[in-house]
Design an enzyme around this catalytic site. Structure first.
Site, short mmCIF file in Angstrom:
data_model
loop_
_atom_site.label_atom_id
_atom_site.label_comp_id
_atom_site.label_asym_id
_atom_site.label_seq_id
_atom_site.Cartn_x
_atom_site.Cartn_y
_atom_site.Cartn_z
N THR A 18 0.82 -1.21 0.00
CA THR A 18 0.00 0.00 0.00
C THR A 18 0.85 1.26 0.00
OG1 THR A 18 -1.83 -1.11 1.07
CG2 THR A 18 -1.72 1.26 1.38
N TYR A 75 -8.28 0.42 -3.14
CA TYR A 75 -7.25 1.01 -4.00
C TYR A 75 -6.38 -0.13 -4.57
CZ TYR A 75 -4.85 -0.07 0.28
OH TYR A 75 -4.37 -0.74 1.37
N SER A 90 1.59 -7.76 -0.69
CA SER A 90 2.40 -8.68 0.12
C SER A 90 1.72 -10.01 0.43
CB SER A 90 2.85 -7.99 1.41
OG SER A 90 1.80 -7.91 2.34
N THR A 109 1.65 -4.28 4.21
CA THR A 109 1.54 -4.54 5.65
C THR A 109 0.98 -5.92 5.98
OG1 THR A 109 -0.66 -3.55 5.72
CG2 THR A 109 1.21 -2.09 6.18
N ASP A 110 0.32 -6.57 5.01
CA ASP A 110 -0.37 -7.82 5.35
C ASP A 110 0.58 -8.92 5.84
OD1 ASP A 110 -2.74 -6.62 4.77
OD2 ASP A 110 -3.01 -7.58 2.81
N LYS A 169 0.40 -7.30 12.93
CA LYS A 169 -0.66 -6.42 12.43
C LYS A 169 -1.92 -6.76 13.22
CE LYS A 169 -2.85 -4.76 8.22
NZ LYS A 169 -2.93 -4.81 6.77
N GLU A 212 -0.97 -28.48 27.70
CA GLU A 212 -2.23 -29.05 27.20
C GLU A 212 -2.03 -30.35 26.42
OE1 GLU A 212 -5.40 -28.08 27.80
OE2 GLU A 212 -4.49 -26.70 29.23
C1 SIN Z 1 -1.03 -3.05 2.77
O1 SIN Z 1 0.08 -2.84 2.34
O2 SIN Z 1 -1.48 -2.39 3.73
C2 SIN Z 1 -1.96 -4.08 2.21
C3 SIN Z 1 -1.53 -4.67 0.93
C4 SIN Z 1 -0.25 -5.45 1.05
O3 SIN Z 1 0.02 -6.04 2.09
O4 SIN Z 1 0.49 -5.48 0.05
#
Ligand code: SIN
Length: 364
Positions: A47, A61, A94, A127-128, A200, A321
């Site tokens: 992103t 987007y 990602s 971020t993923d 995340k 467990e």
């Molecule tokens: C992001 O970057 O927030 C989502 C898309 C990605 O992980 O490439």
């Protein structure tokens, strides 16, 4: 000094003065550049390199459309704090990152950091799966120099896009000698996180990266990093993993537990060739009765089983467990299932001994 009387002599004097001033400005610029840290930005997409149809498009987007040079040009302030060069390693969202791309990226990082003219590296990333790439690098980068992974939650075209400030902060962090020796760092939302512990935690908000109970290791305020915690688990130069000759990683998958889960996923993953399985169990890594026999059989067939938890915080207790000694299982300690998968893949490049692999889970 006498002012020249002829026009020609005056022109010569002005010419000389102009050249002298230009040379002085050039020397000053060269001097400043020599004092700034050399930071390489490796861009991978996400992103932070995304664009939307309008400034209010923060959902729906397209990720990974802006190239690394445009990312750098969008934050001219960076040139005042570092000598930056950019490389486009790949350009992806990602969720599509592969083991092969992790190896490619890590090899590039190691090559660059071995150069005396590179002081630190910033990796721009979606971020993923950012936390996974950061942890993988944390285990395989062979340098103490700063490596900072950064992303953004809003695309570059959005109102209050968080990419530019995150990138600026990441470059400041990567150029800071105090960031060295702390393992791979994640710089998001004015915070500095250790790669091992960050996750995340919100699908869409800008403060999504959190190291909940274990805590951030620092902040970036006014562009200056401040550190408050040491990283206690081994990383980078202190790990036993060497990816320099690898072009693939052993297949390891994650089976997720939930109420009324059966054995379908475990059996399918083993049949598909998994050499290791992370079981994302409920609570303290509990094994549902209908899944347990499939895991026991998989272990007997040579698959290494790691008991993790889907809870998100806390230690999965060995012999808690489940009787891990008897079952010959490994526990994930505090690693999330997705990070346990990474450590298990790397562990399997060295050994299949569950005793050794358990040691690694308590070490990294
Ligand atoms: C992001 O970057 O927030 C989502 C898309 C990605 O992980 O490439």
């Amino acid at each position: 000094m006498l002012f020249p009387s002829t026009a020609r002599a005056r022109a010569a004097l002005f010419g000389f003065l102009f050249m002298f001033a230009a040379a002085a400005v050039q020397a000053e610029a060269a001097n400043t550049a020599a004092k700034l840290p050399n930071v390489t930005i490796l861009a991978t997409g996400g992103t932070i390199a995304g664009t939307g149809a309008s400034s209010t498009t923060t959902i729906g987007y397209t990720a990974a459309t802006v190239g690394v040079q445009s990312l750098i040009q969008a934050v001219p302030e960076i040139a005042k704090v570092a000598n930056v060069t950019g490389e486009q390693v790949f350009q992806i969202a990602s969720e599509n990152i592969s083991d092969a791309q992790w190896l490619q990226l890590a090899k590039r990082v190691n090559l660059l950091l071995a150069q005396s003219n590179v002081d630190g590296i910033v990796i721009t990333h979606g971020t993923d799966t950012l936390e996974e790439t950061a942890y993988f690098l944390n285990l395989v980068v062979k340098s103490k120099k700063p490596v900072v992974v950064v992303g953004s939650m809003r695309p570059s075209t959005a109102l209050s896009a968080d990419g530019p400030i995150n990138l600026y902060n990441a470059v400041r962090l990567a150029g800071t000698p105090e960031a060295a020796g702390r393992g791979v760092l994640v710089a998001m939302n004015d915070q500095v996180h250790a790669a091992r512990d960050v996750t995340k935690a919100n699908t869409t908000t800008a403060d999504t990266f959190r190291t909940s109970e274990l805590g951030v290791i620092g902040y970036i305020q006014g562009g200056k990093p401040f550190f408050y915690r040491e990283v206690s688990r081994k990383h980078t130069v202190d790990t036993e993993f060497d990816i320099s000759k690898l072009d693939a990683l052993p297949q390891v998958d994650v089976a997720y537990a939930y109420a009324n889960v059966g054995d379908v996923a475990v059996n399918a993953l083993v049949a598909a060739g998994a050499r290791g399985l992370v079981h994302a169990g409920v609570g303290n890594g509990s094994l549902p009765a209908k899944t347990r026999p499939a895991l026991v059989k998989a272990r007997k067939d040579g698959v290494v089983i790691v008991r993790a938890s889907r809870v998100g915080q806390g230690i999965v207790a060995r012999n808690g467990e489940a009787n891990d000694d008897e079952l010959d299982f490994v526990v994930a300690d505090t690693l999330s299932p997705q990070k346990a998968r990474i450590l298990l893949m790397l562990a399997l490049t060295k050994t299949t001994s569950t005793r050794e692999i358990q040691r690694m889970f308590y070490t990294y």
